[in-house]
Design an enzyme around this catalytic site. Sequence first.
Site, PDB file in Angstrom:
ATOM      1  N   GLY A  53       0.819  -1.208   0.000  1.00  0.00           N
ATOM      2  CA  GLY A  53       0.000   0.000   0.000  1.00  0.00           C
ATOM      3  C   GLY A  53       0.857   1.264   0.000  1.00  0.00           C
ATOM      4  N   LEU A  80       1.197   0.729   7.296  1.00  0.00           N
ATOM      5  CA  LEU A  80       1.420   1.243   5.936  1.00  0.00           C
ATOM      6  C   LEU A  80       2.798   1.869   5.742  1.00  0.00           C
ATOM      7  CD1 LEU A  80      -2.104   2.749   5.066  1.00  0.00           C
ATOM      8  CD2 LEU A  80      -1.080   0.657   4.157  1.00  0.00           C
ATOM      9  N   CYS A 137      -7.439  -0.752   5.615  1.00  0.00           N
ATOM     10  CA  CYS A 137      -6.307  -0.998   6.514  1.00  0.00           C
ATOM     11  C   CYS A 137      -6.738  -0.759   7.961  1.00  0.00           C
ATOM     12  CB  CYS A 137      -5.124  -0.094   6.166  1.00  0.00           C
ATOM     13  SG  CYS A 137      -3.768  -0.304   7.349  1.00  0.00           S
TER      14      CYS A 137
END
Length: 311
Positions: A53, A80, A137
Amino acid sequence: MTNPDLSIQLAPNNHKGLLLTNPVMAASGTFGYGTEYADVIDIQKLGAIVSKGITLQPRQGNPQPRLVETPSGLLNSIGLENIGAEALIKEKAPLWNQWQVPVIVNIAGESVEEYAEIARMLNGVEGISAIEVNISCPNVASGGAEFGIDPQMAATVTSAVKQATNLPTIVKLTPNVTDIVQIAQAVVEAGIDSLTIANTFKGMAIDTVKRQPVLGNTVGGLSGPAIKPLVLHLVYRVAQAVEVPIIGCGGIASANDALEFLMAGASAVQVGTATFVDPQVMIQIVDGIGRFMHQQEIANLNQLIGTAILR
Ligand code: SIN
């Protein structure tokens, strides 16, 4: 029987399309930018690779520890960590452009504008075949799953991304909702090309000696075989409610797991946690699907999709 045809079109309504030679993809966050595995497995044999991501600015991610193994599962709270959209375009896309295997870029933002901005930046970049919009997420304070738990918000992000890019657009949903079908329908109406079902389930582990959560960020996302039956059920339900191709993602570790997802209505699968156990597993899954089709005299992958759905 001649060799079965494992190819699959995941964006039939997009003028570029997203044609995979087989339905087995590396899941975002478990395969880096693909380059890390280029000397480990024959990545060109994969259906596609979904990169880690990416956000507008680079991110350091969450405090350690960020991974903990659980029975039949893996909890992560990476947060992330990534190199940022600009570096991805400069450093990774030119490499991907030399590959046959399509690379799909997973994108995440803290605001609708940020998602749209990244989609705009990626539009037309050679080496990028599609976008996977990460509204799921579980490990970031703002953005991520915040957008994926509400149908209206999910649709707003989707529309903004669609307007910013001509690339085929996949939306990755969170399973941490009351009714995933509602969210799926909202993003389909907003015009997405396909759906990934699903991201990880929220979970945690506690260190009983320290009497504190193991993960640096307390909560993480659970993946691995423990969640496979749960996600299979989500795919089965959503497949009966929407017309776009579905990519199943959750605990797939064998060809038989992948076949279950295909029969539940998925057109392709993503493999993540199993790759940490055996980096060759995705190739074995491709070969195993081919063998099954050959044995069962199934000429085309489409003949398998949704065959376990009771009508
Ligand atoms: C993470 O980076 O925390 C995991 C990414 C995700 O679950 O989307």
